[in-house]
Design a protein around this motif. Structure first.
Motif, PDB file in Angstrom:
ATOM      1  N   LYS A  21       0.825  -1.198   0.000  1.00  0.00           N
ATOM      2  CA  LYS A  21       0.000   0.000   0.000  1.00  0.00           C
ATOM      3  C   LYS A  21       0.865   1.258   0.000  1.00  0.00           C
ATOM      4  O   LYS A  21       1.854   1.344   0.725  1.00  0.00           O
ATOM      5  N   ASN A  22       0.474   2.216  -0.821  1.00  0.00           N
ATOM      6  CA  ASN A  22       1.114   3.528  -0.843  1.00  0.00           C
ATOM      7  C   ASN A  22       2.639   3.412  -0.936  1.00  0.00           C
ATOM      8  O   ASN A  22       3.382   3.970  -0.141  1.00  0.00           O
ATOM      9  N   ALA A  23       3.108   2.652  -1.921  1.00  0.00           N
ATOM     10  CA  ALA A  23       4.549   2.389  -2.030  1.00  0.00           C
ATOM     11  C   ALA A  23       4.950   2.226  -3.490  1.00  0.00           C
ATOM     12  O   ALA A  23       4.114   1.979  -4.362  1.00  0.00           O
ATOM     13  N   ASP A  24       6.242   2.396  -3.730  1.00  0.00           N
ATOM     14  CA  ASP A  24       6.833   2.046  -5.017  1.00  0.00           C
ATOM     15  C   ASP A  24       7.480   0.677  -4.866  1.00  0.00           C
ATOM     16  O   ASP A  24       8.158   0.413  -3.869  1.00  0.00           O
ATOM     17  N   SER A  39       3.829   1.794  -8.939  1.00  0.00           N
ATOM     18  CA  SER A  39       3.578   2.657  -7.790  1.00  0.00           C
ATOM     19  C   SER A  39       2.111   2.598  -7.390  1.00  0.00           C
ATOM     20  O   SER A  39       1.222   2.640  -8.244  1.00  0.00           O
ATOM     21  N   THR A  40       1.873   2.471  -6.095  1.00  0.00           N
ATOM     22  CA  THR A  40       0.508   2.562  -5.565  1.00  0.00           C
ATOM     23  C   THR A  40       0.350   3.820  -4.721  1.00  0.00           C
ATOM     24  O   THR A  40      -0.619   3.959  -3.978  1.00  0.00           O
ATOM     25  N   LYS A  41       1.316   4.736  -4.846  1.00  0.00           N
ATOM     26  CA  LYS A  41       1.253   5.974  -4.073  1.00  0.00           C
ATOM     27  C   LYS A  41       0.171   6.892  -4.620  1.00  0.00           C
ATOM     28  O   LYS A  41      -0.087   6.926  -5.823  1.00  0.00           O
ATOM     29  N   THR A  42      -0.430   7.653  -3.740  1.00  0.00           N
ATOM     30  CA  THR A  42      -1.367   8.687  -4.162  1.00  0.00           C
ATOM     31  C   THR A  42      -0.580   9.867  -4.707  1.00  0.00           C
ATOM     32  O   THR A  42       0.632   9.981  -4.503  1.00  0.00           O
ATOM     33  N   ALA A  45       1.178  11.623  -1.937  1.00  0.00           N
ATOM     34  CA  ALA A  45       2.355  10.933  -1.420  1.00  0.00           C
ATOM     35  C   ALA A  45       3.534  11.088  -2.364  1.00  0.00           C
ATOM     36  O   ALA A  45       4.675  11.209  -1.936  1.00  0.00           O
ATOM     37  N   ARG A  46       3.273  11.093  -3.679  1.00  0.00           N
ATOM     38  CA  ARG A  46       4.367  11.269  -4.634  1.00  0.00           C
ATOM     39  C   ARG A  46       4.997  12.644  -4.505  1.00  0.00           C
ATOM     40  O   ARG A  46       6.162  12.844  -4.837  1.00  0.00           O
TER      41      ARG A  46
END
Length: 241
Positions: A21-24, A39-42, A45-46
């Protein structure tokens, strides 16, 4: 979650519960073994730096020099056993209906060599298809008109039983004159015309000279076009076309 391999266009399915979750993270394609970033970052977050401070994309210009680039965060290597190969995202049947483009087909087992040839053909303006099995290659050849086809002599595991080469060699002139076929070999000498004639291809390439494949392919295609231009002009003068 479905993702597409950036190299061979294979559609990969990953169970949502196993996705960070929320990660590369880095994924290895089970087909071509290419590693690519997911990437699952918003968006928010990026935009955050290593300090965790949200950067503003609309900050007013400042006379102060920009800060040095922040080090890239390490990426987790995703467990490829959790990836399901769902086949090519672009099938030969779908490719058949796309017009107004120069098509190239690469039939090479080695991923690094395949990447070298694909990059060269990309730079020459071709839309490049990657065939990862002889069956896929033969299906694509039957469904599309390729202007350039690059085959390794050992594609599919055997120089003596190269199914793609055996499919291309007996093609009739109306089909072959639109296709420039190159054959890569470990012991070949690049542009050995006698060997190319014996192999029923347009040109041969020494494997050690693959870094030069862009110039080699450009020259071979140009010479092939010039030859068949004369041939077509002769047919036209004879009233046969």
């Amino acid at each position: 979650m479905d993702i597409i391999c950036t190299f061979c266009s294979t559609k990969l399915a990953i169970q949502d519960g196993k996705i960070p979750k929320n990660a590369d993270f880095r994924v290895t394609c089970p087909r071509c073994q290419t590693k690519f970033r997911v990437s699952t970052k918003t968006d928010q977050a990026r935009a955050r730096g290593a300090s965790g401070v949200l950067r503003s994309w609309f900050a007013p210009p400042s006379a102060a020099p920009p800060p040095p680039p922040e080090p890239e965060e390490p990426m987790e290597e995703f467990d490829s056993s959790a990836i399901k190969d769902e086949g090519l995202a672009s099938s030969p049947e779908e490719d058949e209906f796309v017009e107004d483009r120069k098509l190239g087909l690469v039939c090479i087992d080695s991923a690094p060599q395949r990447a070298t040839v694909k990059a060269a053909l990309d730079e020459l303006g071709y839309t490049v298809h990657i065939a990862l099995t002889p069956e896929d290659a033969i299906q694509r050849i039957r469904a599309n008109r390729y202007e350039v086809l690059i085959i390794h002599e050992e594609y599919g595991g055997s120089a003596e039983r190269n199914r793609v080469l055996l499919t291309v060699q007996p093609m009739t002139m109306p089909l072959r004159r639109h296709m420039c076929v190159g054959l890569i070999g470990r012991e070949f000498r690049t542009f050995d015309n006698m060997l190319a004639f014996l192999k029923s291809v347009n040109f041969v390439v020494a494997e050690r000279e693959l870094p030069k494949i862009k110039g080699i392919a450009r020259q071979a295609v140009t010479e092939n076009d010039q030859f068949y231009r004369v041939f077509r002009d002769s047919l036209r003068d004879a009233g046969k076309i």
